[in-house]
Design an enzyme around this catalytic site. Structure first.
Site, PDB file in Angstrom:
ATOM      1  CB  ALA A 114      -0.943   0.007   1.199  1.00 39.47           C
ATOM      2  NE  ARG A 163      12.339   6.999   0.988  1.00 40.47           N
ATOM      3  CZ  ARG A 163      12.896   6.067   1.765  1.00 40.47           C
ATOM      4  NH1 ARG A 163      14.207   6.009   1.878  1.00 40.47           N
ATOM      5  NH2 ARG A 163      12.154   5.200   2.409  1.00 40.47           N
ATOM      6  CD  GLN A 219      -3.087   0.250   4.923  1.00 40.15           C
ATOM      7  OE1 GLN A 219      -2.185   0.134   4.088  1.00 40.15           O
ATOM      8  NE2 GLN A 219      -2.831   0.345   6.213  1.00 40.15           N
ATOM      9  N   GLY A 262      -0.318   2.236   8.912  1.00 35.83           N
ATOM     10  CA  GLY A 262       0.795   1.458   9.440  1.00 35.83           C
ATOM     11  C   GLY A 262       0.724  -0.010   9.053  1.00 35.83           C
ATOM     12  CE1 TYR A 318       9.257  -5.494 -44.305  1.00 34.70           C
ATOM     13  CE2 TYR A 318       8.024  -4.868 -46.260  1.00 34.70           C
ATOM     14  CZ  TYR A 318       8.050  -5.297 -44.946  1.00 34.70           C
ATOM     15  OH  TYR A 318       6.882  -5.534 -44.274  1.00 34.70           O
TER      16      TYR A 318
END
Ligand code: UD1
Ligand code: CA
Length: 455
Positions: free
Chosen positions: A10, A15, A73, A78, A365
């Site tokens: 979650a 950072r 959540q 926490g 090609y």
């Protein structure tokens, strides 16, 4: 015994400075969390629950096909809160293993040591590590007898607790019913105002639960990703592991620091990978395959004795034994090359089947075509497969010789043994064994005077 895995994912990954949820950043070509789920699959648990917060849609989309349950959540209160949410509909008799979506290198054997089926059902198992520089991690606290008494987060730790170098990896296992009971006693009276999962350790210890610790065999296993620097560090670790594994299976890797394996590679004996080779997706290499420098190979199978010269891109292609590709060739999706086909520089092959012994060595090609055995495609030949609206096929038989600089305007068929003169534009089918020439006849103007500059 029922084993359930909870993967915490979650976190927003601040950072990373990214719009992509952290656990979806790719490591060795797959999202971080996919590495965790692959390891989990080795444990064959009865259920997997993923706790997600930000980017739930992206996460689900990236992991379609994984059989897991999703736990949202909404507020990041926490790690204890996150595990509590996931536990709400887990049977009390189950054994629970808590993992992290951003800790991708942990090994299944290490996790097996945490979930022991014959241990005391009250046991709480922690995966810990000793780090020379433990800063940032929760520290393991032990009493005079070496018994674990708790975990203290760095921000809540005293100076002397911070000198402890045994750290909490975050990974733990316990009985679901006990874990629920312990979590119910956790408060958020700490520096971060969070419900810490780690607080269950002292609560369980006070209840008399045996606290068992397992040391990760290497510290690499417990590394988490918090920044793009961490991601790059882990990438090199994974790449080194994969290069080592290939070398152990008989592949020569000229420089293991300069090869990137972003998929699953099946290899024969005595293959050689030169520098700057990138292998993506599922790839099969036969025996004695040589891949020169600067090659990208994606979702392809290469038969025995194939040589890929430098600077090619090969994707979604099947290349049979003895072929020689490149340098500077592009083999695109749907290319099926028979044995001993030679494709040279600046040649592009797409959605085409080239039978055994075909040569297309220079500047061509070949698209939406079938080419028969031992046919030679001269320099600069182009299959004109697209009329601006639709794609059309070019069919070329066995032993055909197509001179240089021809255009084959599809749909068109050139039958066995035919020859096409250099510089021709072919719009009609060419019969077997015939010579087709469509260029203007050469004429001569004698005593031609070139223009001169005025003086
Ligand atoms: C946690 C541990 C710490 C350990 C460290 C290892 C706690 C309180 N601390 O600290 O002891 O040394 O991991 O890396 O557990 N997450 C959620 N929901 C939340 C909070 C976190 O899903 O509400 C997820 C995060 O996405 C992340 C993981 O849990 O994957 C860990 O959370 P993070 O905040 O990074 O914990 P740390 O402070 O690193
Ligand atoms: Ca963390």
């Amino acid at each position: 015994m029922r084993v359930e895995v909870i993967v915490l994912a979650a976190g927003q990954g601040r950072r990373m400075h990214s719009d992509l949820p952290k656990v979806l950043h790719p490591l060795a070509g797959r999202p971080l969390i996919a590495h965790v789920l692959r390891t989990v699959a080795e444990l064959a648990p009865d259920a997997i629950r993923i706790v997600y917060g930000h980017g739930g849609e992206a996460l689900r989309a990236a992991l379609t096909g994984e059989s897991c349950r999703w736990v949202h959540q909404t507020e990041r209160l926490g790690t204890g809160h996150a595990v509590g949410l996931a536990l709400s509909d887990v049977d009390d008799t189950a054994h629970v293993l808590v993992l992290y979506g951003d800790v991708p290198l942990v090994r299944a054997d290490t996790l097996r040591a945490l979930i022991s089926t014959d241990a005391d059902p009250l046991r709480l198992s922690l995966l810990t590590a000793r780090l020379e520089y433990p800063s940032g991690y929760g520290r393991i606290l032990r009493d005079a007898n070496g018994q674990v008494t708790g975990i203290v987060e760095e921000r809540d730790a005293t100076q002397s607790q911070r000198t402890v170098n045994e750290i909490n990896t975050g990974i733990l296992a316990a009985g679901a019913g006990h874990l629920k009971r312990w979590l119910a006693q956790v408060t958020n009276h700490n520096a971060q105002r969070e419900y810490y999962l780690t607080d269950v350790v002292s609560i369980a210890g006070a209840e008399g639960a045996p606290i068992h610790t397992v040391h990760a065999p290497t510290n690499e296993e417990i590394l988490g990703v918090n920044s793009r620097e961490d991601l790059a560090l882990l990438e090199r670790i994974v790449q080194r592991r994969r290069a080592n594994a290939l070398m152990r299976r008989g592949v020569t890797i000229i420089d293991p620091a300069r090869v990137d394996i972003r998929g699953d590679i099946d290899v024969g004996r005595d293959c050689v990978l030169d520098v700057n080779v990138v292998l993506e997706g599922s790839i099969t290499l036969g025996d004695r395959v040589t891949v020169g420098p600067n090659n990208v190979i994606r979702e392809a199978s290469l038969g025995d004795d194939v040589t890929i010269h430098p600077n090619c891109v090969v994707e979604h292609a099947q290349i049979a034994g003895g072929c020689s590709i490149g340098p500077f060739a592009r083999i695109r999706p749907g290319a099926l090359l028979g044995r001993e086909v030679h494709v040279g520089n600046f040649v592009e092959i797409k959605n085409s089947e080239l039978a055994q012994g075909v040569k297309a060595n220079h500047l061509s090609y070949v698209g939406d075509s079938t080419v028969g055995r031992n046919t030679n495609i001269g320099a600069g030949v182009i299959t004109c497969n697209y009329d601006g609206a639709h794609k059309h096929r070019t069919e070329i038989g066995d032993d055909v010789f197509i001179g240089s600089n021809c255009q084959l305007v599809a749909p068109v068929k050139i039958s066995d043994g035919a020859t096409v003169g250099a510089g021709s534009t072919i719009v009609n089918d060419v019969p077997a064994q015939a010579l087709a020439v469509s260029r203007a006849r050469q004429r001569h103007i004698s005593r031609w005077r070139r223009p001169k500059k005025d003086t």
